[in-house]
Design an enzyme around this catalytic site. Sequence first.
Site, short mmCIF file in Angstrom:
data_model
loop_
_atom_site.label_atom_id
_atom_site.label_comp_id
_atom_site.label_asym_id
_atom_site.label_seq_id
_atom_site.Cartn_x
_atom_site.Cartn_y
_atom_site.Cartn_z
N LEU A 1 -15.25 -2.95 0.34
CA LEU A 1 -16.32 -2.67 -0.15
C LEU A 1 -17.71 -2.16 1.14
O LEU A 1 -18.00 -1.59 1.00
CB LEU A 1 -16.84 -4.81 -0.26
CG LEU A 1 -18.04 -4.63 -0.93
CD1 LEU A 1 -18.55 -5.31 -2.11
CD2 LEU A 1 -19.56 -4.81 -0.36
N LYS B 1 -16.70 -0.16 4.14
CA LYS B 1 -15.58 0.56 4.25
C LYS B 1 -15.63 0.49 5.82
O LYS B 1 -15.40 1.34 7.00
CB LYS B 1 -15.11 1.56 4.27
CG LYS B 1 -13.94 1.30 2.60
CD LYS B 1 -13.59 2.46 1.65
CE LYS B 1 -13.46 2.41 0.74
NZ LYS B 1 -11.37 1.75 0.67
N ASN C 1 -9.30 1.75 -8.85
CA ASN C 1 -9.94 3.07 -7.16
C ASN C 1 -9.26 3.06 -7.39
O ASN C 1 -7.68 3.59 -6.70
CB ASN C 1 -10.76 2.02 -6.76
CG ASN C 1 -10.04 1.86 -5.80
OD1 ASN C 1 -9.96 2.34 -4.36
ND2 ASN C 1 -9.10 0.63 -5.68
N PHE D 1 -8.67 5.85 1.41
CA PHE D 1 -8.96 5.79 2.57
C PHE D 1 -10.31 6.59 3.66
O PHE D 1 -10.42 7.27 4.23
CB PHE D 1 -8.35 5.19 3.62
CG PHE D 1 -7.53 4.41 3.94
CD1 PHE D 1 -7.75 3.10 2.80
CD2 PHE D 1 -5.68 4.60 4.65
CE1 PHE D 1 -6.53 2.06 3.18
CE2 PHE D 1 -5.37 3.64 4.02
CZ PHE D 1 -5.65 2.01 3.31
N SER E 1 -2.09 0.05 0.56
CA SER E 1 -2.42 0.57 -0.71
C SER E 1 -2.46 1.80 -1.46
O SER E 1 -1.16 1.86 -0.97
CB SER E 1 -3.96 1.43 0.07
OG SER E 1 -4.55 2.09 -0.31
N ASN F 1 -2.92 4.34 -2.58
CA ASN F 1 -3.96 5.48 -2.80
C ASN F 1 -4.02 6.35 -1.41
O ASN F 1 -4.44 7.31 -1.13
CB ASN F 1 -5.35 5.22 -3.41
CG ASN F 1 -5.39 4.49 -4.26
OD1 ASN F 1 -5.13 4.85 -4.96
ND2 ASN F 1 -5.93 3.24 -4.01
N THR F 2 -2.71 6.28 -0.74
CA THR F 2 -2.19 6.96 0.18
C THR F 2 -0.69 7.32 0.25
O THR F 2 0.03 6.14 0.18
CB THR F 2 -2.17 5.93 1.98
OG1 THR F 2 -4.08 5.50 2.29
CG2 THR F 2 -2.14 7.17 2.75
N LYS G 1 -2.15 -7.23 5.16
CA LYS G 1 -2.04 -7.45 3.54
C LYS G 1 -1.40 -6.61 2.59
O LYS G 1 -0.99 -5.16 2.77
CB LYS G 1 -3.51 -6.25 3.64
CG LYS G 1 -3.89 -6.60 1.94
CD LYS G 1 -5.72 -6.27 2.29
CE LYS G 1 -5.86 -6.46 0.56
NZ LYS G 1 -7.35 -5.78 0.34
N ASN H 1 -3.68 -6.83 -2.55
CA ASN H 1 -4.25 -6.12 -2.43
C ASN H 1 -3.60 -5.61 -4.02
O ASN H 1 -3.61 -6.04 -5.03
CB ASN H 1 -3.63 -4.11 -1.72
CG ASN H 1 -4.36 -3.71 -1.13
OD1 ASN H 1 -5.17 -3.41 -2.59
ND2 ASN H 1 -4.38 -3.19 -0.54
N THR H 2 -4.45 -3.95 -4.29
CA THR H 2 -4.59 -3.60 -6.21
C THR H 2 -2.93 -4.14 -6.23
O THR H 2 -2.22 -3.00 -5.58
CB THR H 2 -5.49 -2.37 -6.14
OG1 THR H 2 -4.63 -1.19 -5.28
CG2 THR H 2 -6.73 -2.95 -5.69
N GLY I 1 -9.78 -7.41 -10.32
CA GLY I 1 -10.24 -7.35 -11.13
C GLY I 1 -9.02 -8.84 -11.82
O GLY I 1 -8.18 -8.97 -11.26
C1 FMN Z 1 -13.24 -0.10 -4.39
C2 FMN Z 1 -12.63 -1.02 -3.71
C3 FMN Z 1 -11.67 0.08 -2.71
C4 FMN Z 1 -11.15 -1.48 -2.49
N1 FMN Z 1 -10.67 -0.49 -0.88
C5 FMN Z 1 -10.11 -1.71 -0.12
C6 FMN Z 1 -9.54 -1.26 1.47
O1 FMN Z 1 -10.14 -0.03 1.75
N2 FMN Z 1 -9.03 -1.96 2.36
C7 FMN Z 1 -8.10 -2.36 1.47
O2 FMN Z 1 -7.62 -3.33 2.13
N3 FMN Z 1 -8.31 -2.87 0.33
C8 FMN Z 1 -9.46 -2.18 0.16
N4 FMN Z 1 -9.46 -2.93 -2.02
C9 FMN Z 1 -8.29 -4.08 -2.29
C10 FMN Z 1 -9.26 -5.33 -2.05
O3 FMN Z 1 -9.48 -5.68 -0.96
C11 FMN Z 1 -8.89 -6.68 -2.44
O4 FMN Z 1 -7.43 -6.99 -2.63
C12 FMN Z 1 -8.55 -6.30 -4.66
O5 FMN Z 1 -9.51 -5.46 -4.90
C13 FMN Z 1 -7.89 -7.69 -5.22
O6 FMN Z 1 -9.24 -8.31 -5.03
P1 FMN Z 1 -9.67 -8.01 -6.08
O7 FMN Z 1 -10.01 -8.21 -7.45
O8 FMN Z 1 -11.08 -9.54 -5.72
O9 FMN Z 1 -11.22 -7.44 -6.25
C14 FMN Z 1 -9.99 -1.97 -2.54
C15 FMN Z 1 -10.46 -2.77 -4.12
C16 FMN Z 1 -11.23 -2.08 -4.45
C17 FMN Z 1 -12.00 -2.48 -6.34
#
Ligand code: FMN
Length: 337
Positions: free
Chosen positions: A64, A66, A111, A115, A175, A177-178, A217, A246-247, A268
């Site tokens: 959130l 970064k 998303n 990075f 992540s 996305n990398t 993580k 993570n996601t 989410g």
């Molecule tokens: C828009 C967005 C960007 C994120 N960027 C990162 C990131 O740069 N590094 C990271 O470790 N996790 C990142 N996350 C993952 C969150 O830290 C978290 O692990 C994930 O969203 C699950 O939690 P939530 O369901 O409460 O969102 C990102 C998530 C979102 C939605």
Amino acid sequence: MSLYKLVRPIFFAMDPERAHDIALKGLNWLYKLGVLKLLPAPVFAPNELMGIRFPNSVGLAAGLDKNAEYLDALSCFGFGFIEVGTVTPRPQPGNPKPRMFRLPEVGGIINRFGFNNVGLEQFIRNIEASDYQGVLGINIGKNFDTPNERAIDDYLICLRRVYPYAHYITVNISSPNTANLRMLQERKALGDLLAALKKEQKKLHQQHGRYVPIAIKIAPDIDTRQLRQMADVMRKYKVDAIIATNTTISRYEVEGLANSEQAGGLSGAPLRVRSTFVVEVLAEYLQGEIPIIAVGGIFSAEDTCEKIDAGASMVQLYSGLIYRGPSLVREAAQAFT
Ligand SMILES: Cc1cc2nc3c(=O)[nH]c(=O)nc-3n(C[C@H](O)[C@H](O)[C@H](O)COP(=O)(O)O)c2cc1C
């Protein structure tokens, strides 16, 4: 009705990344005007983990903020800790826009930022410019164009540079996305990475006279067998905490919904159950040997209790803040009392 419920439709009418940027810039203004100081005092329910004393057990998840640009404003929401990053050694723009999508019917976000960040040096200047005094986690990653064979170098560069500024450091190998980043979660790659990081941590401990714990993580898309394998490696190298999760790359929970086909990581509410499962498997296997910070789909006090029951010691929030607003921080923190 909370103020956030009134402003949310305005933000939700905008492109999600634009809404995110405007909301954070707006918060910074409110902070400078002194308005955020009027928010209720944080919940005080201290917890100790990784040798750190936290004022409460609810943190802001990475991604959130970064670039560590909004620490002062975000600190007014009553978090027990804030994790900034992911930061990479060199600045990089991330993926082309649009790269953030809402799934409002189910409280989801996809998303594929990739990075995007200002790089280590500007990141450190931002931390130095802030007045934030609370617990600070710094989440580190590798540049997109660093091949996996040299990933360790990127993590070591980041570890050394952020060490004096962090209360704990999170190593992000999850992540989606990398390209190939999550391959670093495989047994051999994870062992090599942790061996190098723990060796460097020892040196830095001596050099700075302060031990800064390392958290890993992890992704939610890992089966029980591999989770246990990872737990064995993390136990061997005495990782200080696990952040789960993570996601997800799964779309099972959102099939057929608008935006569900977008590439990237889903977070989410649709992530909640999957993420809790990972916490449960690890907690049961590790029996308290490595503490777990749970993150994934927390939208309420009940969701927080679910993570605690699964074995989490603390939690982090991201998507819940977007859907529920900052009042969620207090609600979740109270679930620990
Ligand atoms: C828009 C967005 C960007 C994120 N960027 C990162 C990131 O740069 N590094 C990271 O470790 N996790 C990142 N996350 C993952 C969150 O830290 C978290 O692990 C994930 O969203 C699950 O939690 P939530 O369901 O409460 O969102 C990102 C998530 C979102 C939605």
